[in-house]
Write a protein that holds these residues in place. Structure first.
Motif, short mmCIF file in Angstrom:
data_model
loop_
_atom_site.label_atom_id
_atom_site.label_comp_id
_atom_site.label_asym_id
_atom_site.label_seq_id
_atom_site.Cartn_x
_atom_site.Cartn_y
_atom_site.Cartn_z
N TYR A 1 48.16 38.09 48.06
CA TYR A 1 47.60 37.46 47.10
C TYR A 1 48.65 38.13 45.38
O TYR A 1 48.56 39.27 46.19
CB TYR A 1 46.09 37.57 47.02
CG TYR A 1 45.02 37.10 47.82
CD1 TYR A 1 44.67 36.03 47.98
CD2 TYR A 1 45.04 37.95 49.36
CE1 TYR A 1 43.79 35.44 49.53
CE2 TYR A 1 44.24 37.37 50.13
CZ TYR A 1 43.42 36.05 50.40
OH TYR A 1 43.17 35.82 51.31
N ALA A 2 48.61 36.97 44.76
CA ALA A 2 49.12 37.98 43.66
C ALA A 2 48.22 38.63 42.75
O ALA A 2 47.59 38.21 42.01
CB ALA A 2 49.88 36.41 42.33
N ILE A 3 48.20 39.79 43.28
CA ILE A 3 46.99 40.53 43.04
C ILE A 3 48.30 42.60 41.72
O ILE A 3 48.97 42.47 42.41
CB ILE A 3 45.71 41.34 43.89
CG1 ILE A 3 45.22 40.29 44.34
CG2 ILE A 3 45.24 42.32 42.83
CD1 ILE A 3 44.63 40.62 45.40
N ALA A 4 47.24 42.08 40.63
CA ALA A 4 48.34 42.98 39.45
C ALA A 4 47.87 44.38 40.29
O ALA A 4 46.33 44.66 40.42
CB ALA A 4 47.93 43.12 38.44
N ALA B 1 42.43 38.29 33.56
CA ALA B 1 43.90 37.83 34.46
C ALA B 1 43.27 38.40 36.09
O ALA B 1 43.56 38.19 36.50
CB ALA B 1 44.81 38.79 33.68
N ALA B 2 42.08 37.00 36.24
CA ALA B 2 41.50 37.53 37.78
C ALA B 2 42.37 36.45 38.68
O ALA B 2 42.29 35.51 38.50
CB ALA B 2 40.18 36.51 37.77
N PRO B 3 42.67 37.58 40.02
CA PRO B 3 43.45 36.47 40.82
C PRO B 3 42.75 35.79 41.64
O PRO B 3 41.23 35.23 41.55
CB PRO B 3 44.17 37.39 41.70
CG PRO B 3 42.52 38.29 41.63
CD PRO B 3 42.05 38.77 40.49
N ALA B 4 43.20 34.32 41.97
CA ALA B 4 43.03 32.76 43.00
C ALA B 4 42.33 33.87 43.81
O ALA B 4 43.22 33.40 44.94
CB ALA B 4 43.87 32.11 42.85
N LEU B 5 41.72 34.16 44.66
CA LEU B 5 40.86 34.95 45.80
C LEU B 5 40.25 33.41 46.97
O LEU B 5 39.39 33.24 46.01
CB LEU B 5 40.12 36.14 45.85
CG LEU B 5 40.98 37.19 45.30
CD1 LEU B 5 39.68 38.44 45.29
CD2 LEU B 5 42.55 37.12 46.09
N VAL C 1 44.76 49.76 54.66
CA VAL C 1 45.24 48.22 56.05
C VAL C 1 44.84 46.62 54.55
O VAL C 1 45.88 45.58 54.96
CB VAL C 1 44.73 48.02 57.21
CG1 VAL C 1 44.58 46.98 57.96
CG2 VAL C 1 44.89 49.72 57.91
N LEU C 2 43.56 47.30 54.09
CA LEU C 2 42.89 45.84 53.64
C LEU C 2 43.67 45.51 52.15
O LEU C 2 44.02 44.59 52.20
CB LEU C 2 41.23 45.97 53.14
CG LEU C 2 40.11 45.75 54.70
CD1 LEU C 2 39.13 46.49 53.95
CD2 LEU C 2 40.45 45.06 55.45
N VAL C 3 44.22 46.21 51.91
CA VAL C 3 44.88 47.05 49.77
C VAL C 3 46.38 45.78 50.75
O VAL C 3 46.44 44.95 50.26
CB VAL C 3 45.08 48.15 49.43
CG1 VAL C 3 46.19 47.82 48.70
CG2 VAL C 3 43.68 48.37 49.21
N ALA C 4 47.08 46.41 51.19
CA ALA C 4 48.07 46.00 51.96
C ALA C 4 47.74 44.63 51.88
O ALA C 4 48.62 43.71 51.55
CB ALA C 4 48.70 46.44 53.22
N PHE C 5 46.93 43.99 53.31
CA PHE C 5 46.72 42.41 53.27
C PHE C 5 46.64 41.89 51.64
O PHE C 5 46.80 40.53 51.94
CB PHE C 5 45.88 42.21 54.11
CG PHE C 5 44.46 41.40 54.65
CD1 PHE C 5 45.90 39.67 54.63
CD2 PHE C 5 44.11 40.97 53.97
CE1 PHE C 5 45.19 38.98 55.20
CE2 PHE C 5 43.55 39.53 53.81
CZ PHE C 5 44.19 38.62 54.59
#
Length: 319
Positions: free
Chosen positions: A32-35, A210-214, A23-27
């Motif tokens: 967020y733009a996460i590869a 390539a770290a996402p903006a979290l 569920v956390l991965v789906a969220f």
């Protein structure tokens, strides 16, 4: 508590933690733009560092023994490549190209592969209880995944291919480390496997560039999926595969989508349907059937054989 009972409890808890992690991965992937490579790499690399530190402090002897054991180490390396690194990426991509329901359903084909593997390794036919349990498990997953509407699973060839690859890698995740688990335990195997899996993904993820903006919520979700999924979930699942056996350990993983449905209802407001409840009943029926079957097969089991004897027997089967 007997080893098999401990293994069943560990498997249920591991599947529970994986369900929360899903569920956390789906969220995260929807918010967020996460590869997929970045998320998979950072999860297993962090977990690998934790497992290695804990293992070095509490079980250094088994860790060193694993590194010296060529056969067990080879299985652990293959587990790191296919059962961790590749599986982490294909799981996220399969959901992204289809849906969580489709991935959950097609992914359960690994149960069929595991039954065939178990029967071939033991040179026997599937027992009636195993076949019935598998049918109940797949029926339960079908109810939970489709909500009674098979059209929700209509996907393209690309998405279906990713889901099928995901199911094969899930089978390899549950089968490749078996010899190493029996010889050296789940903590060293997870330590080496996770660390190697994260290192393998590093050139593809390139987290330094390539770290996402979290934001704070995003990092909290990442921490949750790492702790629940990559640390607690993996450790308990490996313990279940070792103590309850590969077939039972794999069957217990069907609690993952059931947990994900419940967690989604609580955290995201996703409604629970009658088909979800029917699926849960079928899963519980499978568990009861398998538990009664195991009790009937080993009614008056003597004291367990020495660890060395069990290891030798298992090693012969893996040769």
């Amino acid at each position: 508590m007997q080893a098999k009972t401990k293994g069943i409890v560990a498997g249920i808890l591991g599947a529970f933690f994986w369900g929360i992690s899903n569920v956390l991965v789906a969220f995260m992937t929807s918010s967020y733009a996460i590869a997929p490579t970045w998320l998979g790499c950072m999860r297993v690399l962090t977990a690998g560092a934790v497992f290695t530190a804990v293992c070095a402090a509490t079980d250094k002897e088994n860790l060193l023994a694993l590194l010296r054991d060529r056969r067990a180490l080879a299985g652990t390396v293959l587990y790191a490549i296919f059962g961790i690194a590749a599986l982490q990426v294909t799981y996220v991509v399969a959901i992204d190209t289809t849906s969580a329901a489709t991935e959950s359903l097609v992914g359960q084909l690994n149960l069929v592969y595991m039954m065939a593997f178990t029967c071939l390794r033991s040179r026997r036919r599937p027992r009636p209880a195993e076949a019935a349990g598998l049918a109940l498990a797949l029926a339960g997953i079908w109810c939970i995944a489709t909500k009674g509407d098979p059209s929700s699973l209509v996907v393209g060839i690309t998405g279906l291919a990713w889901c099928l690859l995901d199911s094969v890698l899930a089978f390899l995740h549950n089968s490749l480390p078996l010899c190493a688990l029996e010889r050296h335990g789940s903590l060293p195997v997870n330590a080496v496997g996770m660390l190697l899996g994260g290192i393998i993904l590093l050139p593809f993820a390139r987290p330094w560039a390539a770290a996402p903006a979290l934001d704070a919520v995003g990092w909290a979700a990442f921490s949750g999926t790492t702790v629940f999924g990559a640390i607690l979930g993996y450790f308990l699942v490996m313990q279940s595969l070792k103590e309850a056996g590969p077939m039972m350990g794999s069957l217990l993983m069907i609690f993952t989508p059931a947990t994900a449905v419940a967690a989604s209802a609580v955290a995201l407001g996703t409604p629970i349907t009658a088909f979800d409840l029917v699926g849960l009943v079928l899963i519980l029926a499978m568990m009861a059937l398998m538990a009664l079957s195991k009790r009937g097969e080993e009614p008056e089991e003597a004291a367990p054989a020495p660890a060395a004897a069990r290891t030798a027997t298992f090693a012969e089967k893996c040769a």
